[in-house]
Design a protein around this motif. Sequence first.
Motif, PDB file in Angstrom:
ATOM      1  N   MET A  55     -19.902 -14.631  42.194  1.00  0.00           N
ATOM      2  CA  MET A  55     -20.226 -13.376  41.499  1.00  0.00           C
ATOM      3  C   MET A  55     -20.333 -12.227  42.487  1.00  0.00           C
ATOM      4  O   MET A  55     -20.041 -11.073  42.164  1.00  0.00           O
ATOM      5  CB  MET A  55     -21.543 -13.533  40.725  1.00  0.00           C
ATOM      6  N   PHE A  56     -20.737 -12.531  43.729  1.00  0.00           N
ATOM      7  CA  PHE A  56     -20.878 -11.507  44.767  1.00  0.00           C
ATOM      8  C   PHE A  56     -19.619 -11.400  45.627  1.00  0.00           C
ATOM      9  O   PHE A  56     -19.281 -10.324  46.121  1.00  0.00           O
ATOM     10  CB  PHE A  56     -22.084 -11.826  45.661  1.00  0.00           C
ATOM     11  N   ILE A  57     -18.916 -12.544  45.815  1.00  0.00           N
ATOM     12  CA  ILE A  57     -17.714 -12.541  46.659  1.00  0.00           C
ATOM     13  C   ILE A  57     -16.493 -12.057  45.888  1.00  0.00           C
ATOM     14  O   ILE A  57     -15.693 -11.278  46.390  1.00  0.00           O
ATOM     15  CB  ILE A  57     -17.453 -13.962  47.226  1.00  0.00           C
ATOM     16  N   GLY A  58     -16.328 -12.574  44.673  1.00  0.00           N
ATOM     17  CA  GLY A  58     -15.173 -12.204  43.854  1.00  0.00           C
ATOM     18  C   GLY A  58     -13.879 -12.832  44.330  1.00  0.00           C
ATOM     19  O   GLY A  58     -12.809 -12.218  44.255  1.00  0.00           O
ATOM     20  N   SER A  59     -13.955 -14.070  44.813  1.00  0.00           N
ATOM     21  CA  SER A  59     -12.771 -14.755  45.335  1.00  0.00           C
ATOM     22  C   SER A  59     -11.971 -15.402  44.204  1.00  0.00           C
ATOM     23  O   SER A  59     -12.510 -16.194  43.426  1.00  0.00           O
ATOM     24  CB  SER A  59     -13.185 -15.823  46.353  1.00  0.00           C
TER      25      SER A  59
END
Length: 237
Positions: free
Chosen positions: A162-166
């Motif tokens: 959710m924070f990385i968005g990979s």
Amino acid sequence: MDFLDRNINFKALLKFSNISSSTQQHLKHVYASFALCLLVASAGAYVNVVFRFLQSSFLTFAGSLGMMMWLMFTPHSRENEKKRLGILAGFAFFTGIGLGPALNLCLAIDPSIIPTAFLATAVIFTCFSLSALYAQRRTYLYLGGVLMSVLSLLFLSGLVNMFIGSTVLLKVHMYVGLLVMCGFVLFDTQLIIEKVENGDKDYVWHCVDLFLDFIAIFRKIMIILAMNEKEKKKERK
């Protein structure tokens, strides 16, 4: 041409020698309730997509959770049977509504994704269910701990992503999650058999386990197909 002259006993395919007749009768009730859930969930999904009913994901989640809790705290008895089936139908309806966002995404990318995903889910669910039914009792019960551990890791990786968005991590999450849910079909089916053999005859609640497995597989296959189709469209451009 004697090898073509064979009498195939299709009734033998429905005989499960390792399952008692009473348990087989119980499973018929479970799968009949499961079929009802699929019909009602389809109606809920249709209402959401066509009429834009209950677009709020929070209200849908609250409705599903409320119905599940109501079902959980309604005792299993002959007197409550119709009431619990009605609650089960309500739970399935809200679950179907909850599929609305994923269905709308697929409709925007390629409408053929939805029937393809449903057919694939039906085939996968049927194959894994039959594997569990024909296998020796308790064969797949060992999977419980492994599946829960992997599910916990998937939950943590989902939070991180959710924070990385990979995109890569999202794909891994989807494919591994799909394998895990297939494993849960094996595990839950054999767990239901063990519960019935030990005196638990609550077929309505047993149906919930299988229904949630089916919905999870369907959702993940839809998202995987949608992601793949989106990538194909980008490559064409």
